[in-house]
Design an enzyme around this catalytic site. Structure first.
Site, PDB file in Angstrom:
ATOM      1  N   TYR A 117    -112.053 -30.995  66.825  1.00 30.97           N
ATOM      2  CA  TYR A 117    -112.700 -31.777  67.883  1.00 30.97           C
ATOM      3  C   TYR A 117    -112.209 -33.228  67.879  1.00 30.97           C
ATOM      4  CZ  TYR A 117    -116.314 -28.436  69.473  1.00 30.97           C
ATOM      5  OH  TYR A 117    -116.980 -27.373  70.039  1.00 30.97           O
ATOM      6  N   SER A 118    -112.586 -33.978  66.836  1.00 28.02           N
ATOM      7  CA  SER A 118    -112.338 -35.421  66.828  1.00 28.02           C
ATOM      8  C   SER A 118    -110.848 -35.744  66.822  1.00 28.02           C
ATOM      9  CB  SER A 118    -112.999 -36.065  65.603  1.00 28.02           C
ATOM     10  OG  SER A 118    -114.401 -35.949  65.659  1.00 28.02           O
ATOM     11  N   GLU A 234    -125.128 -26.671  65.420  1.00 30.08           N
ATOM     12  CA  GLU A 234    -124.725 -27.375  64.207  1.00 30.08           C
ATOM     13  C   GLU A 234    -125.915 -27.762  63.346  1.00 30.08           C
ATOM     14  OE1 GLU A 234    -121.266 -30.620  63.082  1.00 30.08           O
ATOM     15  OE2 GLU A 234    -122.125 -30.640  65.086  1.00 30.08           O
ATOM     16  N   SER A 359    -122.246 -40.338  65.610  1.00 27.08           N
ATOM     17  CA  SER A 359    -122.759 -41.592  65.049  1.00 27.08           C
ATOM     18  C   SER A 359    -124.193 -41.852  65.506  1.00 27.08           C
ATOM     19  CB  SER A 359    -121.862 -42.758  65.482  1.00 27.08           C
ATOM     20  OG  SER A 359    -121.983 -42.977  66.880  1.00 27.08           O
TER      21      SER A 359
END
Length: 382
Positions: A117-118, A234, A359
């Site tokens: 993903y990131s 998740e 975050s």
């Protein structure tokens, strides 16, 4: 709410404890351990359906398994990304062919997964991914080019589920596709470990240079919908298991405070009591949300709660040791520049808790916009 365990759950708990006690000591490496778990049917308890080599367990039994596993001292799981993230996603969005191909090897502990993903320019802002996937002339496969970062278990994984842009010129959450990419592609996929402050390399960079992919989940262009669905899986039963580990870490900090005399400081005592009370609150909140309260903001609230709590615990872990917290457990050497004890590792690693997995800023934005209905955050020009 009252979230209790019946006799059937307690019988299941006894079975779990007995099995773990008989097998944990025989665990050699993490991949072998996954196969041992798979052979006994312990992988995939929460999939909602069996038939892939997994047992099927109700919600309370899933909680029992997660808690007893955390208490047993069993090795950290290498297969949790495939079991808890990809598998529910395939059950929700995959084809029968995809479920038949991928779920049995996950349940058997034979195939491990990582999450693509990131990216360097798209960490918390997932809609900014630039990894591209171009359809081959055969119309069946894609060539994937780009970079992913903070990829856990990439060195061990057999497969990676990748969010890539399949529509040239598309922006934000449009034109994204959810692809399943085999990792064994020499010359097309390179994995580089990222060394952390702790001295370990739990994360990796992954470079795709024309890597082949032929499995699309949910259809081309539906990647954002599938990816968001996956993120909903998740957080769940695993939160309660995580709290077992938190309780053990808090107990160690309390014992250190007593041994060092720091517990006589009223400020330290107040912080220790607060950590204990907040941990109990997190447990009851986790049980409340497992009970199906339908709170759309529950995953973000849970992440905000545990991330800040764990980070404050890391600060307490070094505070109660005083100056001794600055000294490593062994002497420095050229081959091992430094080693960390458990408290030092907790302090350093927990600095990332409020960043990874979304975050704190992103979680607050989700709550503000999707739960409270506040105006959307202004976006800069793209």
């Amino acid at each position: 709410m009252e979230f209790g365990f019946g006799q059937e759950d307690e019988d299941f708990r006894a079975e779990v404890r007995g099995w773990l006690a008989a097998h944990v000591k025989g665990a050699t490496d993490r991949r072998t351990w996954e196969r041992i778990l798979g052979a006994a049917g312990w992988i995939g308890l929460g999939w909602g359906e069996d038939g892939y080599g997994n047992r099927r367990a109700g919600l309370t039994q899933q909680v029992v398994w997660a808690e007893e596993y955390a208490r047993s001292g069993a090795p950290p799981r290498s297969g949790h990304i495939g079991e808890n993230l990809l598998a529910p996603t395939l059950l929700a969005h995959g084809s029968d062919k995809q479920r038949s191909r991928f779920l049995p090897p996950i349940a058997a502990g034979e195939e491990l997964w990582c999450q693509g993903y990131s990216e360097p320019g798209a960490g918390s802002d997932l809609a900014g991914v630039r990894t591209a996937a171009v359809r081959e002339p055969d119309g069946r496969t894609y060539r994937v080019t780009g970079q992913k970062i903070w990829t856990s278990l990439a060195r061990e994984a057999d497969w990676c589920f990748v969010l890539a842009r399949t529509e040239p010129g598309s922006m934000l959450h449009h034109g994204l596709t959810f692809l399943l990419v085999p990792m064994d592609q020499p010359g097309r996929i390179e994995v580089r470990p990222i060394r952390q402050m702790t001295g370990t390399s739990d994360f990796n960079e992954v470079f795709f240079d024309g890597a082949h992919a032929e499995h699309v989940v949910g259809g081309e262009g539906a990647g954002w919908r599938v990816a968001m669905s996956l993120l909903g899986f998740e957080r769940g039963v695993s939160t309660l298991a995580q709290q077992i580990g938190f309780a053990e870490e808090l107990g160690a900090v309390v014992r250190t405070a007593v041994e060092s005399g720091a517990v006589h400081d009223p400020v330290v005592r107040e912080r220790l009591v607060r950590q204990w009370a907040e941990l109990r609150t997190m447990r009851w909140n986790a049980l409340r949300t497992l009970g199906g309260c339908g709170d759309a903001g529950a995953p973000s609230v849970a992440k905000l709660l545990w991330a800040g709590w764990h980070q404050r615990l890391g600060e307490l872990a070094v505070l109660v040791r005083g100056a001794a917290a600055g000294v490593g457990p062994v002497d420095w050497s050229a081959s091992a520049p430094y080693e960390l004890d458990a408290a030092q590792h907790l302090f350093l690693f927990s600095r990332a808790d409020t960043i990874y997995g979304g975050s704190d800023q992103i979680q607050r934005t989700i709550i503000a916009e999707r739960v409270l209905g506040l105006p959307r955050e202004p976006k800069g020009a793209v």
